[in-house]
Motif scaffolding. Structure first.
Motif, PDB file in Angstrom:
ATOM      1  N   LEU A   1      13.402  -1.716  -5.674  1.00 32.74           N
ATOM      2  CA  LEU A   1      13.109  -2.031  -7.925  1.00 32.74           C
ATOM      3  C   LEU A   1      12.202  -1.658  -7.735  1.00 32.74           C
ATOM      4  N   THR A   2      10.895  -2.351  -7.664  1.00 29.34           N
ATOM      5  CA  THR A   2       9.050  -1.698  -7.219  1.00 29.34           C
ATOM      6  C   THR A   2       9.358  -0.510  -7.835  1.00 29.34           C
ATOM      7  N   ILE A   3       9.996   0.442  -6.257  1.00 29.16           N
ATOM      8  CA  ILE A   3       9.477   1.581  -5.802  1.00 29.16           C
ATOM      9  C   ILE A   3      10.380   2.392  -7.374  1.00 29.16           C
ATOM     10  N   SER A   4      11.102   2.242  -7.765  1.00 35.38           N
ATOM     11  CA  SER A   4      12.157   2.996  -9.008  1.00 35.38           C
ATOM     12  C   SER A   4      11.173   2.486 -10.308  1.00 35.38           C
ATOM     13  N   MET A   5      10.471   1.954 -10.932  1.00 36.55           N
ATOM     14  CA  MET A   5       9.816   1.139 -11.333  1.00 36.55           C
ATOM     15  C   MET A   5       8.788   1.701 -11.587  1.00 36.55           C
ATOM     16  N   THR A   6       7.862   2.031 -10.393  1.00 34.09           N
ATOM     17  CA  THR A   6       7.269   2.595 -10.523  1.00 34.09           C
ATOM     18  C   THR A   6       6.830   3.927 -10.440  1.00 34.09           C
ATOM     19  N   ASN A   7       7.976   4.957 -10.196  1.00 34.81           N
ATOM     20  CA  ASN A   7       7.769   5.986  -9.365  1.00 34.81           C
ATOM     21  C   ASN A   7       9.040   6.763 -10.233  1.00 34.81           C
ATOM     22  N   LEU A   8       9.804   6.379 -10.728  1.00 33.92           N
ATOM     23  CA  LEU A   8      11.003   7.278 -11.612  1.00 33.92           C
ATOM     24  C   LEU A   8      11.046   8.878 -10.923  1.00 33.92           C
ATOM     25  N   THR A   9      11.386   8.657 -10.176  1.00 33.03           N
ATOM     26  CA  THR A   9      11.167  10.028  -9.364  1.00 33.03           C
ATOM     27  C   THR A   9      12.442  10.016  -8.054  1.00 33.03           C
TER      28      THR A   9
ATOM     29  N   PHE B   1      20.111   5.320  -4.989  1.00 38.54           N
ATOM     30  CA  PHE B   1      19.442   4.918  -4.255  1.00 38.54           C
ATOM     31  C   PHE B   1      18.584   3.573  -3.168  1.00 38.54           C
ATOM     32  N   GLY B   2      19.719   2.611  -4.439  1.00 44.74           N
ATOM     33  CA  GLY B   2      19.650   0.811  -3.953  1.00 44.74           C
ATOM     34  C   GLY B   2      20.059   0.375  -2.847  1.00 44.74           C
ATOM     35  N   ILE B   3      20.992   1.248  -2.171  1.00 45.39           N
ATOM     36  CA  ILE B   3      21.627   0.876  -1.530  1.00 45.39           C
ATOM     37  C   ILE B   3      21.302   1.603  -0.117  1.00 45.39           C
ATOM     38  N   MET B   4      20.525   3.045  -0.641  1.00 43.50           N
ATOM     39  CA  MET B   4      19.854   2.917   0.950  1.00 43.50           C
ATOM     40  C   MET B   4      19.038   2.446   1.486  1.00 43.50           C
ATOM     41  N   ALA B   5      17.743   1.920  -0.244  1.00 47.51           N
ATOM     42  CA  ALA B   5      16.476   1.422   0.532  1.00 47.51           C
ATOM     43  C   ALA B   5      16.905   0.190   1.007  1.00 47.51           C
TER      44      ALA B   5
ATOM     45  N   LEU C   1      13.025   5.412 -22.498  1.00 43.25           N
ATOM     46  CA  LEU C   1      12.408   4.311 -22.337  1.00 43.25           C
ATOM     47  C   LEU C   1      13.717   3.821 -21.698  1.00 43.25           C
ATOM     48  N   ILE C   2      14.906   4.954 -22.274  1.00 42.25           N
ATOM     49  CA  ILE C   2      16.439   4.424 -22.008  1.00 42.25           C
ATOM     50  C   ILE C   2      16.896   4.878 -20.688  1.00 42.25           C
ATOM     51  N   SER C   3      15.782   6.076 -20.259  1.00 41.42           N
ATOM     52  CA  SER C   3      16.107   6.504 -19.190  1.00 41.42           C
ATOM     53  C   SER C   3      15.873   5.879 -17.616  1.00 41.42           C
ATOM     54  N   PHE C   4      14.540   4.891 -18.167  1.00 39.99           N
ATOM     55  CA  PHE C   4      13.686   4.901 -17.240  1.00 39.99           C
ATOM     56  C   PHE C   4      14.919   3.424 -17.244  1.00 39.99           C
ATOM     57  N   ILE C   5      15.400   2.106 -18.098  1.00 39.61           N
ATOM     58  CA  ILE C   5      16.212   1.096 -18.210  1.00 39.61           C
ATOM     59  C   ILE C   5      17.375   1.976 -17.274  1.00 39.61           C
ATOM     60  N   GLY C   6      17.667   3.188 -17.121  1.00 34.48           N
ATOM     61  CA  GLY C   6      18.970   3.372 -16.602  1.00 34.48           C
ATOM     62  C   GLY C   6      18.500   4.272 -15.328  1.00 34.48           C
ATOM     63  N   TRP C   7      17.634   4.076 -14.634  1.00 31.23           N
ATOM     64  CA  TRP C   7      16.965   4.469 -13.404  1.00 31.23           C
ATOM     65  C   TRP C   7      16.714   3.090 -12.230  1.00 31.23           C
ATOM     66  N   SER C   8      16.094   1.831 -13.087  1.00 29.69           N
ATOM     67  CA  SER C   8      15.532   0.927 -12.712  1.00 29.69           C
ATOM     68  C   SER C   8      17.218   0.446 -12.471  1.00 29.69           C
ATOM     69  N   GLY C   9      17.978  -0.336 -13.580  1.00 29.63           N
ATOM     70  CA  GLY C   9      18.776  -0.954 -13.554  1.00 29.63           C
ATOM     71  C   GLY C   9      20.363  -0.320 -12.784  1.00 29.63           C
ATOM     72  N   GLY C  10      20.092   0.578 -12.061  1.00 29.64           N
ATOM     73  CA  GLY C  10      21.095   1.380 -10.907  1.00 29.64           C
ATOM     74  C   GLY C  10      20.607   1.352  -9.961  1.00 29.64           C
TER      75      GLY C  10
ATOM     76  N   ILE D   1       1.533  -1.108  -0.092  1.00 29.36           N
ATOM     77  CA  ILE D   1      -0.251  -0.288   0.176  1.00 29.36           C
ATOM     78  C   ILE D   1       0.922   0.943  -0.049  1.00 29.36           C
ATOM     79  N   TYR D   2       2.210   1.269   0.143  1.00 25.93           N
ATOM     80  CA  TYR D   2       2.692   2.809   0.519  1.00 25.93           C
ATOM     81  C   TYR D   2       3.276   2.905  -0.679  1.00 25.93           C
ATOM     82  N   ILE D   3       3.593   2.241  -1.659  1.00 27.70           N
ATOM     83  CA  ILE D   3       4.655   1.537  -2.691  1.00 27.70           C
ATOM     84  C   ILE D   3       3.039   1.912  -3.811  1.00 27.70           C
ATOM     85  N   ALA D   4       1.908   1.180  -3.354  1.00 31.24           N
ATOM     86  CA  ALA D   4       1.164   1.997  -4.490  1.00 31.24           C
ATOM     87  C   ALA D   4       0.487   3.830  -4.635  1.00 31.24           C
ATOM     88  N   VAL D   5       0.525   4.235  -3.098  1.00 30.26           N
ATOM     89  CA  VAL D   5       0.187   5.663  -2.463  1.00 30.26           C
ATOM     90  C   VAL D   5       1.441   6.413  -2.974  1.00 30.26           C
TER      91      VAL D   5
END
Lengths: 99, 234
Positions: B41-49, B26-30, B132-141, A5-9
């Motif tokens: 990875l899910t956070i990066s792929m769905t937020n891109l920020t 970000f990956g290290i921190m998370a 697309l390429i920015s997304f790959i860089g962000w998710s890959g990193g 839910i956190y991630i969805a929000v």
């Protein structure tokens, strides 16, 4: 508290903030002030994001300033983005090795 | 120079490299905060920020409320609304609702900057290449940082911190050489942002950027109004 839910929000709010103005705004803006404002806003945003943050970008002010100087000189001579970007990092890296 | 898919990919390459180094961090921190690799990875792929994700992870770590999460994301990311509005004036006629819904996912500071700097109208294909390429860089990193953590020497990751800013300078400096109105915008925005940074340290960086940019762009819009036909030249 569920991580899903956190991630969805997070993702939902972030998407809506991006999507609504971009999708809803179909007309050309008539006001000259607003059109001029939107014309200048990219440069204003980039400048405000870069300064003063660039001086802290590498975690060390001396290497950051050298990297910034390299980027300014190369950008002034219209070198490609990737060259300017990597030269800034390269200059900061080499300075870090020396000091 | 047509704004095709391939051109978007090429223009996105420096963005992707910069993203890779930032999202690596970000990956290290998370993972250090206690998230799994898949969650990071899910956070990066769905937020891109970047800023929004970093704030989000700290809220998760602190077991904050969902409302706190929503408000924080809104405040940090509201600048994307302004960027989306600016880009909406620059789209070519093939941008239908489906393209708008898809492309809006990829409005970031850097993609906005690159797209804004293009002469002429933006095509969906160009935007997809850029995103697309920015997304790959962000998710890959993010994946690399979350899995492989601290294998790169710290000197390298530190130096990589300047990559995106170097790219920003490469966009604004040539434009400032051409038009003194843009030079004025850049100087005013930098001045405001520096004053806010040192005078109001409690202000979030997202808000400082919005305030500085609005002041600089509003000033220039009054002093140097843009004639209607010149909009897509610079």
């Amino acid at each position: 508290m569920s991580i899903v839910i956190y991630i969805a929000v997070m993702a939902g709010v972030t998407y809506l903030v991006r999507m609504i103005p971009f999708t809803v705004m179909r007309k050309k803006i008539k006001s000259q002030f607003l059109r001029s404002f939107l014309y200048y806003i990219p440069y204003a945003v980039l400048s405000a994001m870069t300064l003063p943050a660039i001086f802290y970008a590498t975690g060390d002010m001396v290497t950051s300033i050298v990297g910034t100087a390299a980027a300014i000189v190369l950008a002034y001579f219209n070198l490609p983005l990737i060259v300017v970007a990597l030269a800034a990092a390269g200059a900061a890296f080499l300075t870090g090795l020396i000091i | 120079m047509r704004l095709c898919f391939r051109r978007g990919l090429i223009h996105g390459l420096p963005i992707a490299l910069g993203y890779f180094s930032v999202s690596f961090g970000f990956g290290i921190m998370a993972v250090r905060t206690g998230l799994s690799v898949i969650e990071a990875l899910t956070i990066s792929m769905t937020n891109l920020t970047s800023a929004g994700q970093a704030a989000g992870v700290s809220i998760i770590a602190a077991c904050g409320t969902y409302l706190e999460m929503a408000v924080t994301q809104l405040v940090i990311n509201i600048r994307y609304s302004l960027m989306g509005l600016s880009l909406s004036q620059k789209l070519d006629s093939s941008f239908n609702t489906a393209h708008r819904l898809a492309v809006s996912f990829g409005i970031t500071d850097e993609i906005f900057a690159m797209a804004s700097a293009q002469p002429g109208r933006l095509t969906p294909r160009y935007m997809y290449g850029l995103i697309l390429i920015s997304f790959i860089g962000w998710s890959g990193g993010t994946l690399f940082g979350a899995v492989a953590g601290n294998i790169l020497p710290v000197e390298v990751t530190n130096a990589m911190g300047i990559v995106l800013y170097g790219m920003f300078l490469a966009i604004i400096i040539p434009a400032a050489k051409k038009e003194k109105s843009i030079l004025a915008v850049i100087l005013i925005a930098a001045l405001c942002s520096s004053v806010l940074y040192y005078a109001v340290p409690a202000l979030s960086s997202g808000f400082a950027v919005i305030i500085s940019a609005v002041i600089a762009a509003a000033f220039a819009a009054v002093v140097f109004p843009v004639p209607a036909e010149e909009e897509n030249k610079a």
